[in-house]
Motif scaffolding. Sequence first.
Motif, PDB file in Angstrom:
ATOM      1  N   PHE A 202      33.914  46.473  36.300  1.00 39.09           N
ATOM      2  CA  PHE A 202      32.508  46.770  35.980  1.00 39.09           C
ATOM      3  C   PHE A 202      31.755  46.688  37.297  1.00 39.09           C
ATOM      4  O   PHE A 202      32.307  46.194  38.290  1.00 39.09           O
ATOM      5  N   ILE A 205      28.241  42.104  40.085  1.00 35.20           N
ATOM      6  CA  ILE A 205      26.935  41.445  40.055  1.00 35.20           C
ATOM      7  C   ILE A 205      26.870  40.526  41.272  1.00 35.20           C
ATOM      8  O   ILE A 205      27.744  39.663  41.449  1.00 35.20           O
ATOM      9  N   HIS A 216      22.746  39.707  34.352  1.00 36.47           N
ATOM     10  CA  HIS A 216      23.485  40.914  34.724  1.00 36.47           C
ATOM     11  C   HIS A 216      22.728  41.675  35.810  1.00 36.47           C
ATOM     12  O   HIS A 216      22.575  42.896  35.743  1.00 36.47           O
ATOM     13  N   ASP A 236      29.763  37.984  40.219  1.00 36.28           N
ATOM     14  CA  ASP A 236      30.539  38.241  38.999  1.00 36.28           C
ATOM     15  C   ASP A 236      31.199  39.601  39.193  1.00 36.28           C
ATOM     16  O   ASP A 236      30.503  40.614  39.362  1.00 36.28           O
ATOM     17  N   ASP A 247      38.083  39.464  35.538  1.00 35.67           N
ATOM     18  CA  ASP A 247      36.650  39.185  35.407  1.00 35.67           C
ATOM     19  C   ASP A 247      36.451  37.733  35.836  1.00 35.67           C
ATOM     20  O   ASP A 247      36.980  36.822  35.199  1.00 35.67           O
ATOM     21  N   HIS A 312      34.416  36.471  26.113  1.00 41.53           N
ATOM     22  CA  HIS A 312      34.863  37.672  25.401  1.00 41.53           C
ATOM     23  C   HIS A 312      36.354  37.844  25.634  1.00 41.53           C
ATOM     24  O   HIS A 312      36.922  37.220  26.550  1.00 41.53           O
ATOM     25  N   HIS A 319      35.497  44.089  28.439  1.00 42.79           N
ATOM     26  CA  HIS A 319      35.066  43.499  27.169  1.00 42.79           C
ATOM     27  C   HIS A 319      35.994  44.058  26.097  1.00 42.79           C
ATOM     28  O   HIS A 319      35.747  45.096  25.497  1.00 42.79           O
ATOM     29  N   GLU A 341      32.780  31.459  30.224  1.00 44.22           N
ATOM     30  CA  GLU A 341      31.776  31.720  31.253  1.00 44.22           C
ATOM     31  C   GLU A 341      30.369  31.267  30.880  1.00 44.22           C
ATOM     32  O   GLU A 341      29.438  32.069  30.829  1.00 44.22           O
ATOM     33  N   GLU A 355      33.051  31.467  35.635  1.00 45.23           N
ATOM     34  CA  GLU A 355      33.846  32.229  34.666  1.00 45.23           C
ATOM     35  C   GLU A 355      35.312  32.262  35.074  1.00 45.23           C
ATOM     36  O   GLU A 355      35.657  32.687  36.173  1.00 45.23           O
TER      37      GLU A 355
HETATM   38  N1  GLY Z   1      29.658  40.658  33.770  1.00 49.32           N
HETATM   39  C1  GLY Z   1      30.368  40.847  32.625  1.00 49.32           C
HETATM   40  C2  GLY Z   1      30.992  39.648  32.099  1.00 49.32           C
HETATM   41  O1  GLY Z   1      31.266  38.693  32.782  1.00 49.32           O
HETATM   42  O2  GLY Z   1      31.270  39.602  30.949  1.00 49.32           O
END
Ligand code: GLY
Length: 379
Positions: A202, A205, A216, A236, A247, A312, A319, A341, A355
């Motif tokens: 993704f 961040i 986010h 992130d 992640d 998640h 996700h 996280e 996380e």
């Molecule tokens: N930034 C997405 C997550 O950590 O779920």
Amino acid sequence: MTDFLYPHRVASLRERLPEADENNPAIAALIVSDLENCRYLTGFSGSNALVIVTQEQAIFFTDGRYEIQAAKEVPGFERLIQPQGTDLAKASAEEIRKRGIPGAGFEEAHLSVKAFNALRTALDGENGEGKNLPLIGKSGYVESVRALKDADEIARIRLAVALADRCFDYILTVAKTGMTERELAWKMEVFMRESGASHLSFDSIVGSGANSALIHGRPGDRIIGASGEPEFILLDFGAELGGYCSDITRTVVVGGAPTDKQRAQYDAVLKAQVAAIDAVKPGAVGKDIHAVAAKSLEASGYGQYFPHGTGHQLGRVVHDGRALGLIDEVVMRPGMVVTVEPGAYVEGFGGVRIEDVVVVTETGCEILTGSTKELIALP
Ligand code: GLY
Ligand code: MN
Ligand code: MN
């Protein structure tokens, strides 16, 4: 006949097909329209597909652009190649009627109203001969198979997570006062791509100073360390490697030693994260694991600063299904891979999130993420 690339995935889906209760009639076939679910079941990597699975049949639809590719990637399925532009939902309904399959389930979370209408009309047939064939919205059939990762999937996730860990090590060598958030995000992206990532899981961040409280936040032109005081950077990020994602979030301080206030916020999040990881075990329910993190933050005085779920599922996509949210009834089972996280975000001051990726084992869970969770101070 050549077998499927992933025979156990198709077999597990077939085992689930007859499941029914009074509100949920059994189905003879499932129309799988979600592209990621199609890819998971078949091995197809293209951009247009639909699958029908019954106890005896496994039919794969795509368009002419993918005929050669599908012949290589989708063994075991009967491949029906449609002219480009054909509505695959419509084509699947015609096939169901022609073959005398007595009705089907469709993925209600993934089919548009337009596609559903096309499906229903095509199933009815021109003379209404299929009007009585049931078409029933279903949820979670393929997702419940996807939730339990096999050894090969876990090995791939491990590699993707290891790449993210290496990226964090790299960040510690390059992140410093004076660079912009965007510059740092770009360096991270180059590192991950040069290390083999096919793409990022993704958009990364990178939030510095007060921006770290944007859960986010997008990396922008803010100069890291611009406050002239020690400030948080929340990082992130993750990479897709070998078809699976990682992640990770780490929060560091830049521009001097952490202040007591920063350390208290960091320690509160770390304590909540460790407690939540301890609660991940077979049989535990997602919302209860979330409650462990939320209560820990509450006890540390940061309860009001934690407005999101605790984690998640993670897999082929970042996700990969719900897991540890406030209302999640998802039950942990061995083979599930989830993120843990929690965070605390204080507007105008800064945010902390930590996380990790964990895999549920027979007795608890194993943390796949290897990066340190000590609070690190960078120049
Ligand atoms: N930034 C997405 C997550 O950590 O779920
Ligand atoms: Mn993340
Ligand atoms: Mn995450």
